[in-house]
Write a protein that holds these residues in place. Sequence first.
Motif, PDB file in Angstrom:
ATOM      1  N   ASN A  70       0.713  -1.435  -0.421  1.00  0.00           N
ATOM      2  CA  ASN A  70       0.175  -0.163   0.204  1.00  0.00           C
ATOM      3  C   ASN A  70       0.555   1.420  -0.152  1.00  0.00           C
ATOM      4  OD1 ASN A  70      -2.075  -1.667   0.010  1.00  0.00           O
ATOM      5  ND2 ASN A  70      -2.463  -1.534   2.302  1.00  0.00           N
ATOM      6  N   PHE A  71       1.726   1.635  -0.012  1.00  0.00           N
ATOM      7  CA  PHE A  71       3.187   3.041   1.259  1.00  0.00           C
ATOM      8  C   PHE A  71       3.779   2.216  -0.074  1.00  0.00           C
ATOM      9  CE2 PHE A  71       7.311   3.786   1.500  1.00  0.00           C
ATOM     10  CZ  PHE A  71       6.735   5.493   1.963  1.00  0.00           C
ATOM     11  N   MET A  72       3.940   1.366  -1.339  1.00  0.00           N
ATOM     12  CA  MET A  72       4.927   1.540  -2.325  1.00  0.00           C
ATOM     13  C   MET A  72       4.000   2.295  -3.173  1.00  0.00           C
ATOM     14  SD  MET A  72       8.076   1.460  -2.231  1.00  0.00           S
ATOM     15  CE  MET A  72       8.483   0.496  -1.104  1.00  0.00           C
ATOM     16  N   LYS A  73       2.875   1.751  -3.003  1.00  0.00           N
ATOM     17  CA  LYS A  73       1.729   2.479  -4.527  1.00  0.00           C
ATOM     18  C   LYS A  73       1.755   3.791  -4.559  1.00  0.00           C
ATOM     19  CE  LYS A  73      -0.448  -1.921  -5.375  1.00  0.00           C
ATOM     20  NZ  LYS A  73      -2.085  -2.824  -4.695  1.00  0.00           N
ATOM     21  N   ASN A 257      15.232  -3.377  -3.338  1.00  0.00           N
ATOM     22  CA  ASN A 257      14.261  -5.142  -4.316  1.00  0.00           C
ATOM     23  C   ASN A 257      13.048  -4.659  -4.834  1.00  0.00           C
ATOM     24  OD1 ASN A 257      16.129  -7.642  -4.421  1.00  0.00           O
ATOM     25  ND2 ASN A 257      15.435  -6.959  -2.112  1.00  0.00           N
ATOM     26  N   VAL A 258      12.491  -3.977  -4.557  1.00  0.00           N
ATOM     27  CA  VAL A 258      11.280  -2.887  -4.735  1.00  0.00           C
ATOM     28  C   VAL A 258      10.868  -1.618  -5.635  1.00  0.00           C
ATOM     29  CG1 VAL A 258       8.772  -2.728  -3.771  1.00  0.00           C
ATOM     30  CG2 VAL A 258       9.893  -4.939  -2.599  1.00  0.00           C
ATOM     31  N   TYR A 259      11.837  -0.553  -4.530  1.00  0.00           N
ATOM     32  CA  TYR A 259      11.511   0.283  -4.312  1.00  0.00           C
ATOM     33  C   TYR A 259      12.270   1.370  -6.211  1.00  0.00           C
ATOM     34  CZ  TYR A 259      11.825   5.764  -4.712  1.00  0.00           C
ATOM     35  OH  TYR A 259      11.952   7.011  -4.817  1.00  0.00           O
ATOM     36  N   ALA A 260      13.182   0.948  -5.953  1.00  0.00           N
ATOM     37  CA  ALA A 260      14.316   1.081  -7.389  1.00  0.00           C
ATOM     38  C   ALA A 260      13.837   0.719  -9.137  1.00  0.00           C
ATOM     39  CB  ALA A 260      15.265   0.679  -7.117  1.00  0.00           C
ATOM     40  N   PRO A 261      13.375  -1.070  -8.556  1.00  0.00           N
ATOM     41  CA  PRO A 261      12.770  -1.957  -9.594  1.00  0.00           C
ATOM     42  C   PRO A 261      11.525  -1.149  -9.654  1.00  0.00           C
ATOM     43  CG  PRO A 261      13.868  -3.367  -8.362  1.00  0.00           C
ATOM     44  CD  PRO A 261      13.611  -2.312  -7.444  1.00  0.00           C
ATOM     45  N   SER A 262      10.902  -0.282  -9.334  1.00  0.00           N
ATOM     46  CA  SER A 262       9.520   0.013  -9.371  1.00  0.00           C
ATOM     47  C   SER A 262      10.029   1.763  -9.963  1.00  0.00           C
ATOM     48  CB  SER A 262       8.537   0.357  -8.472  1.00  0.00           C
ATOM     49  OG  SER A 262       8.587  -1.118  -7.974  1.00  0.00           O
ATOM     50  N   VAL A 263      10.830   2.421  -9.495  1.00  0.00           N
ATOM     51  CA  VAL A 263      11.426   3.493 -10.152  1.00  0.00           C
ATOM     52  C   VAL A 263      11.454   3.426 -11.670  1.00  0.00           C
ATOM     53  CG1 VAL A 263      12.702   5.487 -10.208  1.00  0.00           C
ATOM     54  CG2 VAL A 263      11.464   4.917  -7.688  1.00  0.00           C
ATOM     55  N   GLU A 275       0.945   0.539 -10.597  1.00  0.00           N
ATOM     56  CA  GLU A 275       1.488  -1.175  -9.941  1.00  0.00           C
ATOM     57  C   GLU A 275       2.767  -0.868  -9.492  1.00  0.00           C
ATOM     58  OE1 GLU A 275       0.182  -4.123 -13.792  1.00  0.00           O
ATOM     59  OE2 GLU A 275       1.637  -3.284 -13.571  1.00  0.00           O
ATOM     60  N   ILE A 276       3.547  -1.534  -8.861  1.00  0.00           N
ATOM     61  CA  ILE A 276       4.592  -1.331  -8.118  1.00  0.00           C
ATOM     62  C   ILE A 276       5.259  -3.306  -8.344  1.00  0.00           C
ATOM     63  CG2 ILE A 276       4.642  -0.114  -6.870  1.00  0.00           C
ATOM     64  CD1 ILE A 276       4.593  -2.904  -4.676  1.00  0.00           C
ATOM     65  N   HIS A 277       6.727  -3.128  -8.825  1.00  0.00           N
ATOM     66  CA  HIS A 277       7.405  -4.594  -8.765  1.00  0.00           C
ATOM     67  C   HIS A 277       7.706  -4.885  -7.774  1.00  0.00           C
ATOM     68  CE1 HIS A 277      10.819  -6.890 -10.007  1.00  0.00           C
ATOM     69  NE2 HIS A 277      11.278  -6.458  -8.868  1.00  0.00           N
ATOM     70  N   GLN A 278       6.798  -6.564  -7.876  1.00  0.00           N
ATOM     71  CA  GLN A 278       6.519  -7.369  -7.090  1.00  0.00           C
ATOM     72  C   GLN A 278       7.006  -8.373  -6.434  1.00  0.00           C
ATOM     73  OE1 GLN A 278       3.845  -8.075  -5.754  1.00  0.00           O
ATOM     74  NE2 GLN A 278       2.493  -6.019  -6.369  1.00  0.00           N
ATOM     75  N   HIS A 279       7.754  -7.647  -5.485  1.00  0.00           N
ATOM     76  CA  HIS A 279       9.232  -8.590  -4.504  1.00  0.00           C
ATOM     77  C   HIS A 279       9.026  -8.049  -3.086  1.00  0.00           C
ATOM     78  CE1 HIS A 279      12.471 -10.723  -4.327  1.00  0.00           C
ATOM     79  NE2 HIS A 279      13.048  -9.982  -3.563  1.00  0.00           N
ATOM     80  N   ILE A 280       7.655  -8.169  -2.456  1.00  0.00           N
ATOM     81  CA  ILE A 280       8.124  -7.564  -0.983  1.00  0.00           C
ATOM     82  C   ILE A 280       8.764  -8.776  -0.243  1.00  0.00           C
ATOM     83  CG2 ILE A 280       6.021  -6.682   0.749  1.00  0.00           C
ATOM     84  CD1 ILE A 280       6.789  -4.498  -1.282  1.00  0.00           C
ATOM     85  N   SER A 281       9.406  -8.015   0.312  1.00  0.00           N
ATOM     86  CA  SER A 281       9.829  -9.841   1.317  1.00  0.00           C
ATOM     87  C   SER A 281       9.191 -10.050   2.367  1.00  0.00           C
ATOM     88  CB  SER A 281      11.284  -9.291   2.495  1.00  0.00           C
ATOM     89  OG  SER A 281      11.057  -8.384   2.673  1.00  0.00           O
TER      90      SER A 281
END
Length: 282
Positions: A70-73, A257-263, A275-281
């Motif tokens: 939710n935050f990353m989106k 693993n999530v923020y940078a790939p999504s950017v 959408e965001i890159h899906q790799h949430i630990s």
Amino acid sequence: VDLQQFLQKYTASPTRKEFEKLRNMPQHNSNFSVNEKWLAARSHVITGSKISGFVGMAYGSKNRKKNKQNFMKKEIWPEKRYINSIYTWHGTIHEECAELALYDILNHQVESGSIKSFEIDNPGLILGNQRCFGYSADGVLKIEMPNGEIETHLCEYKCPYSKRNQDHFDDSPMYGPLTYPLEHGNGESGSANITKYYYCQIQYGMGLLKERGILQASNLSCYFVTWTFGHVYYKRIPFDEGFYRWMKNEAYDTYVNVYAPSVIKKKHHVLQYGEIHQHIST
């Protein structure tokens, strides 16, 4: 810019010149408006206002994976997010009131002899040992103790718009209360009228500024002040080294693993809107 170049830049150490420039950059202009250069410097940096989101504690759910998503989106797609400016404006223009209230508290401590003297510095953006970590402290408190020892602690001020009219006769907590240490923490036990979001923020700030040599005290703590038109809440909240270490490692994992790939994917139009890159630990 590809992902490798992005990560090379933001996981590298800032230069001393860069560090000092941002440290001395004011957060606000004389008319209380945000300093746009300071705001731009925070881009792609895990700041105090973002740390709880990066570790999955920014929302009410106990599911940290869901909280991170939710935050990353909202972080990747800020155009989907609306923040009423009255809340941030109210907090900004009254931060000085909260600091003056802390001055009053500390002056009484000087009069009582529990401390000898004090001063409060208001830095800009303090970068960590990697550019992706940063913190803008409301204040850095320097105290001279009666024995001559010098301590430096964190100051954090909150001026909640929704509680602006609460007075000292109202004994309901403005936030919380929150009992600590939290999960992954190993610090001393206690409770404070603070949200989990703000608790993450101040623990992150204490840890990062300690690493940079700005905060130094055997009993490192944050002087947490909440101010309204009719009430001041003050609490010294101790530093929890274990919780900070966990947060920093967890946030770094989310960043890489999530923020940078999504950017990068958004920049190259790979992601669909929202959408965001899906790799949430977990």
